[in-house]
Motif scaffolding. Structure first.
Motif, mmCIF file in Angstrom:
data_model
loop_
_atom_site.group_PDB
_atom_site.id
_atom_site.type_symbol
_atom_site.label_atom_id
_atom_site.label_comp_id
_atom_site.label_asym_id
_atom_site.label_seq_id
_atom_site.Cartn_x
_atom_site.Cartn_y
_atom_site.Cartn_z
ATOM 1 N N GLU A 8 -6.170 5.233 3.204
ATOM 2 C CA GLU A 8 -6.092 3.996 2.406
ATOM 3 C C GLU A 8 -7.042 2.899 2.864
ATOM 4 O O GLU A 8 -7.220 1.905 2.156
ATOM 5 C CB GLU A 8 -4.662 3.458 2.404
ATOM 6 C CG GLU A 8 -3.871 3.985 1.242
ATOM 7 C CD GLU A 8 -2.488 3.379 1.173
ATOM 8 O OE1 GLU A 8 -2.149 2.852 0.119
ATOM 9 O OE2 GLU A 8 -1.752 3.434 2.180
ATOM 10 N N ASN A 9 -7.621 3.056 4.060
ATOM 11 C CA ASN A 9 -8.574 2.041 4.512
ATOM 12 C C ASN A 9 -10.022 2.441 4.270
ATOM 13 O O ASN A 9 -10.939 1.787 4.758
ATOM 14 C CB ASN A 9 -8.350 1.736 5.994
ATOM 15 C CG ASN A 9 -7.041 0.993 6.215
ATOM 16 O OD1 ASN A 9 -6.338 0.692 5.253
ATOM 17 N ND2 ASN A 9 -6.714 0.700 7.446
ATOM 18 N N LEU A 10 -10.224 3.515 3.532
ATOM 19 C CA LEU A 10 -11.600 3.913 3.209
ATOM 20 C C LEU A 10 -12.264 2.859 2.328
ATOM 21 O O LEU A 10 -11.584 2.130 1.595
ATOM 22 C CB LEU A 10 -11.591 5.259 2.464
ATOM 23 C CG LEU A 10 -11.253 6.492 3.312
ATOM 24 C CD1 LEU A 10 -10.896 7.668 2.414
ATOM 25 C CD2 LEU A 10 -12.439 6.849 4.214
ATOM 26 N N ASN A 11 -13.588 2.808 2.387
ATOM 27 C CA ASN A 11 -14.314 1.902 1.494
ATOM 28 C C ASN A 11 -14.178 2.402 0.065
ATOM 29 O O ASN A 11 -14.408 3.569 -0.218
ATOM 30 C CB ASN A 11 -15.792 1.852 1.876
ATOM 31 C CG ASN A 11 -16.013 1.042 3.133
ATOM 32 O OD1 ASN A 11 -15.121 0.330 3.582
ATOM 33 N ND2 ASN A 11 -17.210 1.153 3.699
ATOM 34 N N GLY A 12 -13.826 1.478 -0.820
ATOM 35 C CA GLY A 12 -13.599 1.865 -2.210
ATOM 36 C C GLY A 12 -12.125 1.862 -2.558
ATOM 37 O O GLY A 12 -11.768 2.069 -3.708
ATOM 38 N N VAL A 13 -11.264 1.602 -1.575
ATOM 39 C CA VAL A 13 -9.834 1.460 -1.870
ATOM 40 C C VAL A 13 -9.498 -0.029 -1.901
ATOM 41 O O VAL A 13 -9.786 -0.760 -0.951
ATOM 42 C CB VAL A 13 -8.943 2.153 -0.812
ATOM 43 C CG1 VAL A 13 -7.472 2.036 -1.204
ATOM 44 C CG2 VAL A 13 -9.342 3.612 -0.635
ATOM 45 N N TYR A 14 -8.911 -0.442 -2.999
ATOM 46 C CA TYR A 14 -8.525 -1.844 -3.163
ATOM 47 C C TYR A 14 -7.034 -1.952 -3.448
ATOM 48 O O TYR A 14 -6.470 -1.078 -4.114
ATOM 49 C CB TYR A 14 -9.215 -2.432 -4.401
ATOM 50 C CG TYR A 14 -10.674 -2.767 -4.284
ATOM 51 C CD1 TYR A 14 -11.093 -3.912 -3.628
ATOM 52 C CD2 TYR A 14 -11.631 -1.972 -4.903
ATOM 53 C CE1 TYR A 14 -12.433 -4.251 -3.571
ATOM 54 C CE2 TYR A 14 -12.982 -2.303 -4.859
ATOM 55 C CZ TYR A 14 -13.372 -3.448 -4.184
ATOM 56 O OH TYR A 14 -14.696 -3.795 -4.137
ATOM 57 N N SER A 15 -6.432 -3.054 -3.033
ATOM 58 C CA SER A 15 -5.156 -3.421 -3.642
ATOM 59 C C SER A 15 -5.523 -3.992 -5.006
ATOM 60 O O SER A 15 -6.631 -4.516 -5.183
ATOM 61 C CB SER A 15 -4.448 -4.486 -2.805
ATOM 62 O OG SER A 15 -5.092 -5.740 -2.950
ATOM 63 N N ILE B 244 -18.206 -6.785 -6.057
ATOM 64 C CA ILE B 244 -17.096 -5.856 -6.301
ATOM 65 C C ILE B 244 -17.702 -4.458 -6.424
ATOM 66 O O ILE B 244 -18.804 -4.302 -6.932
ATOM 67 C CB ILE B 244 -16.291 -6.266 -7.562
ATOM 68 C CG1 ILE B 244 -14.931 -5.583 -7.582
ATOM 69 C CG2 ILE B 244 -17.058 -5.988 -8.859
ATOM 70 C CD1 ILE B 244 -13.920 -6.262 -8.510
ATOM 71 N N HIS B 245 -16.964 -3.470 -5.910
ATOM 72 C CA HIS B 245 -17.445 -2.098 -5.988
ATOM 73 C C HIS B 245 -16.631 -1.362 -7.048
ATOM 74 O O HIS B 245 -15.407 -1.431 -7.054
ATOM 75 C CB HIS B 245 -17.268 -1.414 -4.632
ATOM 76 C CG HIS B 245 -17.389 0.073 -4.705
ATOM 77 N ND1 HIS B 245 -18.609 0.717 -4.717
ATOM 78 C CD2 HIS B 245 -16.452 1.045 -4.816
ATOM 79 C CE1 HIS B 245 -18.408 2.016 -4.814
ATOM 80 N NE2 HIS B 245 -17.108 2.246 -4.871
ATOM 81 N N GLY C 117 -17.263 7.013 5.400
ATOM 82 C CA GLY C 117 -16.100 6.172 5.187
ATOM 83 C C GLY C 117 -15.883 5.729 3.745
ATOM 84 O O GLY C 117 -15.169 4.765 3.502
ATOM 85 N N TRP C 118 -16.499 6.441 2.795
ATOM 86 C CA TRP C 118 -16.330 6.089 1.379
ATOM 87 C C TRP C 118 -15.412 7.065 0.658
ATOM 88 O O TRP C 118 -15.410 8.261 0.946
ATOM 89 C CB TRP C 118 -17.689 6.073 0.665
ATOM 90 C CG TRP C 118 -18.454 4.834 0.968
ATOM 91 C CD1 TRP C 118 -19.296 4.635 2.012
ATOM 92 C CD2 TRP C 118 -18.431 3.608 0.228
ATOM 93 N NE1 TRP C 118 -19.800 3.357 1.983
ATOM 94 C CE2 TRP C 118 -19.295 2.708 0.898
ATOM 95 C CE3 TRP C 118 -17.759 3.181 -0.926
ATOM 96 C CZ2 TRP C 118 -19.509 1.409 0.444
ATOM 97 C CZ3 TRP C 118 -17.975 1.884 -1.380
ATOM 98 C CH2 TRP C 118 -18.840 1.007 -0.699
ATOM 99 N N PHE D 212 0.868 -1.179 0.000
ATOM 100 C CA PHE D 212 0.000 0.000 0.000
ATOM 101 C C PHE D 212 0.903 1.226 0.000
ATOM 102 O O PHE D 212 2.107 1.124 0.185
ATOM 103 C CB PHE D 212 -0.946 -0.043 1.212
ATOM 104 C CG PHE D 212 -2.024 -1.081 1.062
ATOM 105 C CD1 PHE D 212 -3.233 -0.764 0.455
ATOM 106 C CD2 PHE D 212 -1.829 -2.389 1.481
ATOM 107 C CE1 PHE D 212 -4.211 -1.730 0.274
ATOM 108 C CE2 PHE D 212 -2.810 -3.360 1.302
ATOM 109 C CZ PHE D 212 -4.000 -3.026 0.707
ATOM 110 N N GLU E 275 -6.576 -7.543 -4.701
ATOM 111 C CA GLU E 275 -7.947 -7.831 -4.273
ATOM 112 C C GLU E 275 -8.935 -7.560 -5.410
ATOM 113 O O GLU E 275 -9.816 -8.368 -5.692
ATOM 114 C CB GLU E 275 -8.340 -7.003 -3.047
ATOM 115 C CG GLU E 275 -9.771 -7.352 -2.608
ATOM 116 C CD GLU E 275 -10.288 -6.558 -1.423
ATOM 117 O OE1 GLU E 275 -9.573 -5.686 -0.908
ATOM 118 O OE2 GLU E 275 -11.435 -6.817 -1.021
#
Lengths: 284, 468
Positions: free
Chosen positions: B249-256, B279-280, B352-353, B243, B259
């Motif tokens: 970086e831990n917000l919803n909508g952040v992906y590695s 999946i979003h 949190g998005w 990361f 993932e």
């Protein structure tokens, strides 16, 4: 394929499966989890191991039917097979003699607390357990917990069994008593674990929680299960699932748990629709 | 007949059409096109192309057979050394390898070696290859291969052909490693190509155990001491996502990228809700990074319905590490490249998005240790890219599961397994390693090359062991 040896309904929408999985049973330790898939279209579902039987080569899984995937899982019958089952995953609970320990289980979280309480008891600890549920009819594992605890305290939200209170109330009373508590272990809804952490924090009693965040592979590959612990990102699947409760950022964890809420609804509707279609076909 | 300076183009889906589906982008040569392309090969004696191939396919020999229409012989030639030609024909960076050394490349375009390899493999597969199971000797030695990605599959194929009983252990529920979870369906079809090539290994006699996490279900020591394996190859890949270490970086909508791509490729989230893994995507997606994985992420996001898909890369176009073909395809599909741009924070709302990616613009300064010009922040250039999904594709580290549970297995500072480059020999007797777990994240074919070298070394080790 992994055979379901025993299926038992523990409470409305709470099921127990004892599954044939000798390799996992051989290695499983308290605190670890597995990931399973019901069928080829299925999600990978992580579940904490509620018990294991090395002689019989089986593991016990307890789950609540909350979304489409767990409802699908709950439709399987004794003698059916799980398509995939992998584990044991995650780090086991650190078990040693702490003196007096308090094991707190809330709702479905009582199941994974059970092997930990048993392990702590076997290690020579005095085990005080607090188990809580909304009401008596959904309280699970009471007898099992009683068998491995020196003292068992039951709480329900509606007072239908035990004390009418949240688990944190008897916990606070124990912390205020003259007992020296060496460790608190808490597993349950995130909000419960957060309040357990807040309850023990002023007393400085080491507190461990087991997290079950959204996860895909369970081996450290996707990073979806990352949790902020002491300002540092940890992967629950390989660094956990257990962490120091006083360092976990529960707010961000709760927000992340909500990520797929709209998808869950869509998936449930799809599955329900498909099932209805299936029924129609049978009637012809 | 004058020789064309250009490769015969490979038919492709129209960019606008393909950007909305998951079917393969490139459609492959027809027989006519394949023969025409094969005819461009000068059949030079020195065959410089071969030295560019990590597994040393006899390239002129197989191309000659294509030209003459002997596809059965062509596939046999390739398969002497490469068990996964349909995969390599699609995802190898040929322009950096075989085709780079082609004599024609000096004056025009190299022979389309990758396209021909793909054609030969696809033709053989569509015809239905008959693969004879290996007749193992009663005292055949046993080899465990950990990880079923390109390195492990190459080791397994080579050792099985030499008469060793090979068992591959895979942690996920399907074999293939990055070929399954990482590379998208539209570049490498899973059921039609990857699983068919892997099934060919099964037909040879390679056993594949899925849902087995080595380091947990079994340790390496248990495989050798209790399960009777005479040698172990570790090819567990680069499976630990990095990361950025920026806020949000831990917000919803952040992906590695791992993932995001795993949900889509392995779990088939593009078929949600028929397939259960969600999946979003949202309307606007930013992918951070400039490698092939970043291109895959950005192009996947478009196909999942994003209106806008950005690549955010801190250097300039010239430094993009992705393959040219991938960059070209991404541009054709309408990916928006934000070069010389570095993220500084992910911005979110109160629920949190993700709502945006805060970035700064960069300029290039002096070359750094990698020889590339170092990007330097331009003062006061901060801006916010409005997006609702952020995919982080800045690389992966080694998965520590096997190293941390194996006695006597040395690792380097980065956590990669220390192994000899030419043989895969590790600090632990009988244990070999290769691919990304040794080198850090690289390519499919380099991992296969490492696997082939390790297979040769394992063969000599086991012969010696038997002689004792």
């Amino acid at each position: 394929m992994y055979k379901i040896l025993v299926k038992q309904q523990l409470a409305p929408s709470v099921q127990l499966f004892e599954v044939e999985a000798p390799l996992i049973a051989k290695k499983a330790k308290p605190g670890q989890f597995v990931i399973l898939r019901v069928n080829d279209q299925g999600e990978r579902i992580p579940l904490t191991i509620a018990d294991f039987n090395r002689e019989k080569g089986s593991v016990t899984l307890i789950f609540q039917e909350v979304g489409a995937s767990t409802v699908e899982l709950g439709r399987l019958q004794q003698g059916d097979f799980l398509l995939d089952l992998v584990g044991p995953l995650g780090k086991p609970t650190h078990i040693e003699k702490f003196g007096t320990v308090v094991c707190v289980g809330g709702g479905i979280g009582i199941a994974p607390v059970y092997p930990i309480a048993r392990g702590l008891k076997e290690a020579g600890n005095e085990v005080i357990s607090i188990i809580g549920a909304r009401s008596e009819d959904i309280l699970i594992y009471e007898e099992e917990m009683a068998a491995v605890s020196d003292q068992l305290i039951i709480t329900t939200d509606d007072g239908s069994k035990g004390i009418k209170a949240l688990v944190t109330q008897p916990l606070k009373e124990l912390l205020d008593s003259d007992k020296t508590i060496g460790l608190v272990v808490a597993i349950g809804p995130v909000i419960m674990m957060k309040f357990v952490a807040e309850t023990t924090r002023p007393y400085g009693v080491p507190t461990v929680v087991s997290l079950n965040p959204i996860m895909v592979d369970g081996t450290g590959m996707c990073g979806g299960c990352r949790v902020s612990v002491g300002q540092e990102n940890k992967f629950a699947c390989v660094d956990g699932p257990e962490f120091d409760a006083h360092k976990v950022d529960f707010e961000s964890l709760m927000a992340r748990q909500r990520m797929y809420k709209p998808h869950e609804k869509q998936h449930s509707e799809y599955i329900a629709g498909k099932r209805e279609e299936g029924c129609k076909c049978h009637s012809h | 007949m004058s020789l064309s300076l250009n490769k015969n183009p490979m038919p492709e889906q129209e960019p606008k059409v393909r950007a909305k589906n998951f079917a393969e982008v490139s459609l492959g040569y027809t027989e006519e096109l394949a023969k025409a392309e094969a005819a461009r090969c000068l059949q030079c004696k020195a065959a410089p192309c071969r030295k560019g191939c990590p597994v040393q396919v006899d390239i002129p020999a197989f191309i000659k057979e294509v030209k003459e229409g002997n596809m059965d012989v062509a596939i046999a030639k390739i398969k002497e050394v490469n068990s996964l030609p349909a995969v390599c024909g699609r995802v190898c960076p040929q322009e950096e390898q075989c085709e780079k050394y082609c004599v024609l490349a000096k004056r025009g375009e190299a022979v389309g070696i990758g396209r021909l390899e793909r054609y030969v493999a696809d033709t053989a597969r569509n015809k239905g290859e008959s693969i004879a199971a290996i007749d193992y000797a009663p005292d055949a030695q046993k080899v465990a291969v950990i990880g079923s990605g390109p390195a492990g599959l190459a080791v397994a194929g080579d050792l099985a052909k030499k008469g060793y009983k090979v068992t591959i252990f895979e942690a996920l529920h399907l074999p293939g490693g990055v070929l399954m979870y990482g590379i998208p369906e539209f570049r490498l079809p899973k059921d039609e190509v990857v699983q068919v090539e892997i099934n060919n290994l099964r037909k040879l006699g390679v056993e594949i155990v899925v849902n087995a996490v080595i380091g947990s279900t079994f340790t390496v020591d248990e495989l050798m001491e209790e399960e009777g394996f005479d040698a172990v190859f570790i090819g567990t890949g680069a499976g630990l996502p990095y990361f950025m270490g920026v806020p949000g970086e831990n917000l919803n909508g952040v992906y590695s990228a791992n993932e995001f791509l795993t949900r889509c490729n392995l779990m088939k989230a593009y078929r949600f809700p028929e397939c259960g893994t969600p999946i979003h995507v949202g309307k606007k997606v930013a992918v951070v990074g400039g490698g092939n994985v970043a291109m895959d992420g950005a192009r996947t996001a478009l196909r999942l319905g994003a209106d806008r898909s950005y690549i955010v890369y801190r250097r300039s176009e010239a430094e993009l590490p992705a393959r040219l073909e991938e960059i070209h395809h991404a541009k054709e599909e309408g990916i928006d490249f934000q070069f010389l741009t570095a993220p500084t924070a992910v911005i979110g709302n109160k629920d949190g998005w993700v709502t945006g990616l805060q970035c700064v613009r960069m300029e290039l300064g002096e070359p750094d240790a990698s020889g590339r010009r170092r990007p330097i922040e331009i003062p006061n250039s901060e801006f916010v890219l409005e997006v609702d999904t952020v995919i982080i594709a800045i690389g992966q580290g080694p998965n520590p599961l096997v190293q941390s549970t194996t006695k006597g297995l040395d690792t380097n500072k980065k956590g990669n397994i220390a192994a000899h480059e030419e043989t895969g020999v590790t600090s632990k007797p009988g244990v070999f390693a290769g691919g990304d777990i040794v080198t850090g994240a690289a390519t499919v074919i380099l991992a296969m090359g490492a696997g082939k070298k390790a297979a040769a070394a394992i063969d000599s080790y086991l012969q010696e062991k038997k002689a004792k």
